[in-house]
Design a protein around this motif. Structure first.
Motif, short mmCIF file in Angstrom:
data_model
loop_
_atom_site.label_atom_id
_atom_site.label_comp_id
_atom_site.label_asym_id
_atom_site.label_seq_id
_atom_site.Cartn_x
_atom_site.Cartn_y
_atom_site.Cartn_z
N GLU A 121 -2.98 63.91 30.95
CA GLU A 121 -2.58 63.92 32.73
C GLU A 121 -2.56 65.39 32.68
OE1 GLU A 121 -1.81 61.11 30.50
OE2 GLU A 121 1.05 61.68 30.84
N ASP A 122 -2.36 65.97 31.52
CA ASP A 122 -2.06 67.65 32.04
C ASP A 122 -3.20 67.91 32.07
OD1 ASP A 122 0.17 67.41 29.23
OD2 ASP A 122 0.36 67.13 31.01
N THR A 123 -4.81 67.59 32.19
CA THR A 123 -5.72 68.42 32.32
C THR A 123 -5.94 68.95 34.27
OG1 THR A 123 -6.77 67.09 30.77
CG2 THR A 123 -8.04 67.50 32.62
N ALA A 124 -6.21 69.78 33.87
CA ALA A 124 -6.21 71.04 35.12
C ALA A 124 -6.22 72.25 35.53
CB ALA A 124 -4.41 70.36 36.33
N VAL A 125 -7.01 72.40 37.08
CA VAL A 125 -6.50 74.19 37.14
C VAL A 125 -5.60 74.92 37.30
CG1 VAL A 125 -7.99 76.34 38.17
CG2 VAL A 125 -9.21 74.02 37.49
N TYR A 126 -5.12 75.73 35.95
CA TYR A 126 -3.36 75.83 35.91
C TYR A 126 -3.50 77.58 36.81
CZ TYR A 126 -1.65 72.50 33.21
OH TYR A 126 -1.45 71.30 32.79
N TYR A 127 -2.77 77.34 37.95
CA TYR A 127 -2.54 78.88 38.80
C TYR A 127 -1.31 79.42 38.62
CZ TYR A 127 -6.64 76.46 40.95
OH TYR A 127 -7.49 76.53 41.69
N CYS A 128 -0.84 80.62 38.72
CA CYS A 128 0.29 81.22 38.19
C CYS A 128 0.78 82.07 39.90
CB CYS A 128 0.76 82.21 37.88
SG CYS A 128 -0.02 83.58 37.62
N ALA A 129 1.34 82.27 40.60
CA ALA A 129 1.71 82.89 42.18
C ALA A 129 2.95 83.63 41.73
CB ALA A 129 1.44 81.65 42.81
N ALA A 130 3.46 83.77 42.52
CA ALA A 130 4.88 84.63 43.39
C ALA A 130 5.60 84.39 44.20
CB ALA A 130 4.93 86.13 43.52
N ALA A 131 7.03 84.50 44.12
CA ALA A 131 7.69 83.84 45.23
C ALA A 131 9.23 84.56 45.28
CB ALA A 131 8.20 82.38 45.08
N ALA A 132 9.91 84.36 46.31
CA ALA A 132 10.94 84.68 46.25
C ALA A 132 12.37 84.37 45.21
CB ALA A 132 11.47 85.82 47.10
N TYR A 133 12.04 83.62 45.06
CA TYR A 133 12.47 82.67 44.53
C TYR A 133 12.24 81.43 43.31
CZ TYR A 133 15.76 84.77 47.69
OH TYR A 133 17.31 85.78 48.40
N CYS A 134 13.18 81.36 42.79
CA CYS A 134 12.85 79.73 41.68
C CYS A 134 13.43 78.94 42.23
CB CYS A 134 12.60 80.58 39.80
SG CYS A 134 12.03 78.81 39.29
N THR A 135 12.98 77.70 42.70
CA THR A 135 13.94 76.17 43.33
C THR A 135 13.46 75.13 42.09
OG1 THR A 135 12.67 75.51 45.43
CG2 THR A 135 14.43 77.85 45.49
N VAL A 136 14.11 74.72 42.68
CA VAL A 136 13.69 73.58 42.08
C VAL A 136 12.50 72.29 42.83
CG1 VAL A 136 15.65 72.06 42.94
CG2 VAL A 136 15.04 71.47 40.54
N LEU A 137 12.43 72.30 43.87
CA LEU A 137 11.47 71.93 44.56
C LEU A 137 9.53 72.00 44.12
CD1 LEU A 137 13.25 71.65 48.05
CD2 LEU A 137 12.84 69.38 46.25
N LEU A 138 9.68 73.47 44.05
CA LEU A 138 8.29 73.95 43.17
C LEU A 138 7.42 73.72 44.27
CD1 LEU A 138 8.67 72.74 39.80
CD2 LEU A 138 8.32 75.37 40.15
N TYR A 139 7.64 73.91 45.46
CA TYR A 139 6.39 74.27 46.98
C TYR A 139 6.17 75.17 46.54
CZ TYR A 139 9.16 70.75 49.48
OH TYR A 139 9.81 69.68 50.12
#
Length: 126
Positions: free
Chosen positions: A91-109
């Motif tokens: 179930e970890d099979t997927a396309v994985y992406y990285c991206a940038a934000a101002a903060y790392c929050t628990v919600l991971l929106y």
């Protein structure tokens, strides 16, 4: 402009490991929180992990589905972030992406993140 290139994906058997790399260019990475996300066809992009900006205590957050198996890290000297993935499941099979934000929050929106890379495919299969 900040840009990312993901690499390190591939085919791995269940229980195996992969280390994904997120290489940044156009700006220094230390001013940004970095997130890893994944997406499968027909489903919304899902937050996997994030790591906070440099300076002081750097926080990390993980999706419940990967806690204890995945580890996010960053190397500001190399302008890179990483995602170490152990005990991989189908179930970890997927396309994985990285991206940038101002903060790392628990919600991971995903909507809080910008400068998406092109992604790297991870396939967990025997």
């Amino acid at each position: 402009q900040l840009r990312f290139v993901e690499s390190g994906g591939g085919l791995v058997q269940p229980g195996g490991s992969l280390r994904l790399s997120c290489a940044a260019s156009g700006a220094t990475l230390d001013r940004y929180a970095i997130g890893w996300f994944r997406q499968v066809p027909g489903k919304e992009r899902e937050g996997v992990a994030c790591i906070g900006r440099s300076g002081g205590l750097i926080n990390t957050n993980y999706a419940d589905s990967v806690k204890g198996r995945f580890t996010i890290s960053r190397d500001n000297a190399k302008n890179r972030a990483f995602l170490q993935m152990n005990s991989l499941k189908r179930e970890d099979t997927a396309v994985y992406y990285c991206a940038a934000a101002a903060y790392c929050t628990v919600l991971l929106y995903p909507n809080e993140y910008e400068n998406w890379g092109q992604g790297t495919q991870v396939t967990v299969s025997s």
